[in-house]
Design an enzyme around this catalytic site. Structure first.
Site: not given
Ligand code: ADP
Ligand code: ASP
Ligand code: MG
Length: 855
Positions: A702, A738-740, A776, A807, A836
């Site tokens: 996070g 951690p990812g992001r 996102r 659309c 992501y």
């Protein structure tokens, strides 16, 4: 004789911290000069030096000789140090106030009467204003010292010399007389004179109100309140670092926030400004360039919503019960007559069948006099059964049309479950909903409510400015560095030949993020959250930098084992949520470390867990995140085991020969405030004694990534320090996931301009891929920087709404982006899309998402 004010006045008030340093006086001088340069006259109103009124108050409460000597020494040091630092030579006027203080000190000892207290406390402001005049004069600003008691008289309605009110009629004669005396004046906040000329006070924090009276009397064009925070926030920023700056407020909104606890403004200060339509600006003396908060007749955002969560402590709640008399006419009149007779002023009221509950106005010092309270209660007990709760805290949700949004608030009000609530009131002006609770959990309740009602809703809402955490982080050189893609425009343009869209990744950027994280001394193991971006090349690069992996599905585990040679299953942490049984069975067979986030699986599938070492995913109750959809703990979240269920889960696991060896929590994503991890760790450490086998505390991920250029990055040093402090002497390891943080900045999404359109108020810039590649913005309201890579050197000319070809009305990638005039075929770059992005993409509308290219 003049009838109209012939000079334009600005009143500037500086609080205690704003007059206690050399730098602050530099700012005061500069700001005053700025107004002079535009032809205005300036009235500077000052508080006592920081902490001085508290010291004087202690003297007035009653002290013995040794305490008196200590306070005197402290007062001397504080004033002398500032005078020396400012380089001022002794001067007569200051000497006079100081001698008068020493004489008043001589009398100090027993508890003082109100009149004597007022005279003593006035010295704080008399001294600071005298220092102010001298320092401004030394800086070449001719300044007239005014005794506020000669300019402000209390009204006949004022009953207390400690919390008096003054006349706020405009007084052109006074304005013109002062204008004739000089262009810059300095005077004291907090003090005024009574009918007989005696010194009166306006209540603690009353200098704001003095300044408002001066603004009204001089018909000023602006009232500036200079303090130690850059404006009014959606909560006390020192208690809630996620609190957001409120840039524009109406007088009613500001009044309500101040009255219900936003200490930054003394509540009675709003009325004089409002009555005379004088705009009020709240500014930070340490950051004069910050625009601060502006309060005026209307705010641009008055729709129904909560704008602040504020609290007041030291609230006394009185419950009056009388089932027999309740239906009789006049009970309330009789009860309130007792309040009136003893001089008690009621703040909040709520009633039920046979009880009336009220709270006392905490602004009134007399309410805390124990002798007086006893006599008052004795009288009241003659009418009904009385219960008193002292030291309670009121928590108010402040905003417009609160009644119309009670439905939206109800989920948030769940946080009060299991907490003793003494009273609930909804203000008649529809601007607040207030609950009075015991003090123990008040701060955590305020934080939770703020997170649920404001922080998680504030993204891209113009009424909420930056958070205190963002504003108080220091920019580091790295934060100002050019992003990797800025120097690679040519290369990226070549890559786009023959393509409509592409995700492009720069591994060096991901490696640099990994190295920064490896600098965390308090963290023993870093696990990359594979779900952020599972590109094989990225996984291998991160493994080479020492990262292990955290997976949330069996397929992710298999992917990691296939793509990253040398990865042992035991180095993978598997944290599934509502996954089918066969995934658990297969993962355990492979030998990964499993995290369980539901006690149900232990009871329903006991054979799976028998004799195993297990991690538990715990819901530590407070969730954080940049949007409500990325908050992963708390009452509303599907993740984790509640704290209350832990003993039962432990029993279930241990009775089958298993052990709990790790605790895991992940509160949400995009959090920039390091204190959040410390708070989580502290909570873990509280429950740790229940788990003798636990060796690992996994704090999840996070860690926020700044969403625009020029914003400071996550403060890892501070995080490290906070975590290390808490871990001292503890025999556990910390893990982070951690990812992001690892993947976001390494990726950009490239696309081409397809079409342009002007419709209504918008200029649309259509690009070749949209929410099918990057969801996102649509899902979380996320902000990504967007640039026209084909026109990097051209000046921005147009505000565009950047949209994709899908659309869906929600297929908007950016609102109001200021870009060079763009043409069909230009390459548009969307930044920070390495995490992501592609992993959440789809083939919606049968449009293939952007393919991935590794540089
Ligand atoms: P001064 O001495 O300048 O008058 P105060 O201490 O009276 O300063 O007021 C400023 C303080 O008010 C801030 O440091 C902050 O901690 C506190 N505060 C409480 N609630 C709020 C809020 N909602 N917005 C801004 N500040 C607040
Ligand atoms: N010095 C006074 C106090 O501390 C008034 C003020 O600072 O506003 O309460
Ligand atoms: Mg104040």
């Amino acid at each position: 004789m003049h009838n109209d004010v012939t000079h334009e006045w600005v009143v500037m008030k500086f609080g205690g911290t704003s007059v206690s340093s050399v730098d602050c006086w530099g700012t005061i001088c500069e700001q005053a000069r700025g107004h002079l340069a535009t032809g205005k006259r300036v009235m500077i109103v000052v508080s006592a030096l920081s902490g001085v009124t508290n010291l004087l108050s202690r003297l007035a409460d009653g002290v013995d000789e040794s305490e008196k000597a200590a306070i005197r020494a402290e007062l001397t040091t504080q004033h002398q140090e500032l005078i020396t630092a400012l380089g001022l030579e002794p001067w007569a006027e200051y000497g006079r106030h100081w001698d008068s203080l020493l004489a008043a000190l001589g009398d100090a000892g027993p508890k003082m009467k109100d009149e004597q207290r007022a005279c003593l406390l006035a010295h704080g402001e008399l001294l600071s204003s005298s220092i102010g005049r001298a320092v401004l004069a030394a800086k070449g600003l001719d300044t007239v010292w005014q005794d506020a008691r000669k300019l402000l008289q209390t009204t006949s309605a004022s009953t207390s010399v400690l919390a008096a009110r003054c006349d706020d009629h405009s007084d052109p004669r006074l304005a013109n007389r002062l204008a004739a005396e000089g262009s810059v004046h300095i005077t004291q906040g907090f003090i005024a004179s009574g009918a007989d000329g005696q010194t009166c006070l306006l209540g603690r924090g009353g200098s704001d109100t003095s300044a408002a009276y001066f603004a009204a009397r001089l018909s000023a064009s602006a009232l500036e309140i200079w303090t130690d925070v850059p404006g009014i926030f959606s909560a006390d920023p020192r208690a809630v670092p996620e609190a957001r700056l409120l840039r524009r407020l109406s007088f009613s909104e500001a009044q309500e926030l101040a009255s219900m606890g936003a200490r930054v403004l003394h509540p009675p200060s709003i009325q004089p400004a409002r009555r005379h339509g004088i705009p009020v600006f709240i500014k930070d003396t340490n950051r004069p360039a910050e625009p601060g908060t502006q309060i005026a007749a209307r705010s641009p955002h008055e729709e129904a919503q909560v704008k602040g969560v504020v609290s007041r402590d030291n609230i006394t709640v009185i419950t009056m019960e009388n089932s027999a008399m309740w239906h009789q006419a006049g009970f309330l009149a009789d009860a309130f007559a007792v309040f009136k007779r003893h001089g008690y002023s009621v703040d909040l009221v709520s009633t039920s069948e046979a009880t009336v509950t009220v709270s006392l106005d905490p602004q009134i010092p007399a309410h805390y006099d124990s002798g007086r309270m006893a006599a008052f209660l004795a009288d009241l007990e003659g009418l009904c059964r009385v219960t008193v709760h002292n030291g309670c805290v009121s928590i108010s949700l402040v905003g417009n049309a609160i009644r119309t949004i009670l439905g939206r608030l109800s989920a948030a009000l769940d946080v009060f479950q299991d907490r003793q609530v003494h009273m609930v009131t909804q203000s008649a002006n529809d601007l607040n909903l207030t609950l009075v609770v015991d003090p123990d959990h008040a701060l955590s309740l305020v934080r939770k409510l703020h997170q649920l009602l404001i922080a998680s809703q504030a993204e891209n809402r113009p009424e909420f400015g930056p958070s205190w955490a963002e504003l108080s982080r220091q920019m580091k050189p790295a934060d100002l560095a050019e992003p990797w893609w800025a120097g690679k425009a040519e290369r990226l343009t070549e890559l786009m030949e023959g393509r409509d869209a592409a995700y492009v990744y720069d591994l060096e950027t991901a490696r640099a993020a990994a190295r920064r994280l490896r600098g965390l001394k308090s963290v023993s193991r870093l696990l990359y959250a594979v779900k952020a971006n599972d590109h094989a090349g990225l996984l291998r690069a991160l493994a080479a930098e020492g990262m292990t992996f955290e997976c949330v599905s069996l397929a992710e585990i298999q992917h990691v084992l296939d793509c990253v040679p040398g990865t042992a299953a035991a180095d993978v942490l598997f944290t599934p949520n509502f996954a089918p049984r066969h995934e658990y069975a297969a993962a355990l067979e492979l030998g990964v470390q499993l995290t369980v986030d539901n006690s149900w699986v232990i009871h329903q599938w006991p054979d799976l867990f028998a004799g195993r070492d297990i991690f538990l995913r715990v819901d530590l109750e407070t969730g954080y995140g940049h949007h409500k959809k990325v908050i992963t703990s708390g009452v509303d979240s599907k993740f984790g085991i509640s704290l209350g269920h832990l003993p039962e889960v432990r029993h279930a696991i241990e009775s089958r020969g298993g052990r709990i060896v790790g605790l895991h929590a992940h509160t949400g994503s995009g959090v920039i405030n390091s204190e959040v991890w410390r708070e989580q760790l502290d909570r873990f450490l509280d429950v740790l004694p229940q788990f003798p086998d636990v060796r690992v505390l996994d704090l999840g991920g996070g860690l926020g990534v700044p969403d625009r250029r020029g914003k400071p990055g996550f403060d890892l040093d501070r995080l490290d320090k906070l975590l290390a402090e808490a871990l001292t002497g503890r025999n556990v390891e910390l893990w982070l996931e951690p990812g992001r943080y690892l993947a976001a900045e390494c990726g950009v999404l490239l696309s081409r301009v397809t079409q342009l359109k002007s419709k209504g108020q918008f200029h649309y810039l259509g690009i070749s891929t949209g929410m099918n590649s990057l969801i996102r913005p649509a899902l979380y309201g996320a902000y990504h920087d967007i640039v026209n890579l084909s026109r990097l050197q051209e000046k921005a000319q147009q505000h565009y709404r950047v949209v994709g070809p899908i659309c869906e009305s929600g297929d908007v990638l950016g609102e109001g982006r200021f870009l060079p005039a763009s043409e069909e075929g230009d390459i548009i770059l969307i930044a920070n899309t390495g995490a992501y992005g592609r992993v959440m993409s789809s083939h919606y509308n049968r449009r293939s998402p952007a393919e991935e290219v590794m540089l």
